[in-house]
Scaffold this motif. Sequence first.
Motif, short mmCIF file in Angstrom:
data_model
loop_
_atom_site.label_atom_id
_atom_site.label_comp_id
_atom_site.label_asym_id
_atom_site.label_seq_id
_atom_site.Cartn_x
_atom_site.Cartn_y
_atom_site.Cartn_z
N GLY A 51 0.61 -1.09 0.00
CA GLY A 51 0.15 0.09 0.06
C GLY A 51 0.79 1.22 -0.09
N GLY A 52 0.41 2.03 0.87
CA GLY A 52 1.05 3.55 0.99
C GLY A 52 2.22 3.61 2.01
N ALA A 53 2.62 2.30 2.21
CA ALA A 53 3.48 2.43 3.50
C ALA A 53 4.90 3.13 3.16
CB ALA A 53 4.14 0.87 3.98
N LEU A 54 5.31 4.08 4.36
CA LEU A 54 6.27 5.10 4.22
C LEU A 54 7.67 4.43 4.74
CD1 LEU A 54 4.54 8.25 5.67
CD2 LEU A 54 4.96 7.46 3.42
N LEU A 55 8.73 4.47 4.30
CA LEU A 55 9.95 3.98 4.56
C LEU A 55 10.31 5.19 5.63
CD1 LEU A 55 11.71 3.63 1.09
CD2 LEU A 55 10.77 1.58 2.68
N SER A 56 11.36 4.42 6.37
CA SER A 56 12.01 5.11 7.66
C SER A 56 12.53 6.72 7.31
CB SER A 56 12.90 4.19 8.31
OG SER A 56 12.39 3.19 8.97
N VAL A 57 13.27 6.45 6.33
CA VAL A 57 13.71 7.69 5.77
C VAL A 57 12.83 8.89 5.29
CG1 VAL A 57 14.33 7.16 3.37
CG2 VAL A 57 15.83 8.66 4.39
N LEU A 58 11.86 8.34 4.95
CA LEU A 58 10.78 9.32 4.31
C LEU A 58 10.11 9.88 5.45
CD1 LEU A 58 9.24 11.04 2.47
CD2 LEU A 58 7.59 9.03 1.86
N LYS A 59 9.92 9.16 6.90
CA LYS A 59 9.03 9.34 7.88
C LYS A 59 10.16 10.45 8.63
CE LYS A 59 6.73 5.13 9.06
NZ LYS A 59 6.63 3.87 9.98
N MET A 60 11.57 10.35 8.65
CA MET A 60 12.25 11.36 9.36
C MET A 60 12.43 12.51 8.44
SD MET A 60 14.42 11.81 11.73
CE MET A 60 14.52 10.28 12.65
#
Length: 198
Positions: A51-60
Amino acid sequence: MADVLELREIKHYKQRLSTPVRDYKELYRFEEENVQWLANRFLGIHAETRGGALLSVLKMKICLRYLSDPGYQKGIGQELGVSQATVSRTVTAVIDSIVAQSNYWIKFPFTNNELMAAKQLWQSKYRLPTAVGVVDCTHIGILKPNRHGDEYVNRNGHSTLNVQATCDAREMFTSVDVSWPGSVQDSRIWRNSQIRVP
């Protein structure tokens, strides 16, 4: 007669936008490799791609972008290709993760060995033989709370928290106290502080 099967509507996700390397420092206050390190350290490496899961780097990146320029979450979402709600949830989750690990990073030297090492560092860097840290208070602006709101109004008429922090000779935080409303004077915070060294 055949049964009719209803298909779920296909969910469309916004296109994730990449950041040119030249803009990293301006947008996130860190270089690209530092943003990656922060993401790995505080959020771990998540390989979720459904789905639209965010990678850790995008969250940061979302959190750092919001903290560096706390404007409108919707604008930051459009800039990075996520919704305003995702920005809000992500900023909260990243900050909670960082705060959960704060005792590892922010600690005042309490053992005799730590105190002696702190004194030696101050002596060698700044010729201050008995110093173990520096302390200061600063006012951080907040929205006026509904309950006891007048306690947060400082002498300049702004709603704030009066935050006390200490740093060591390496300019690293060793303690942070954010529990005081803006109307409280620095001296009162110091008198009630747990960081005083004999």
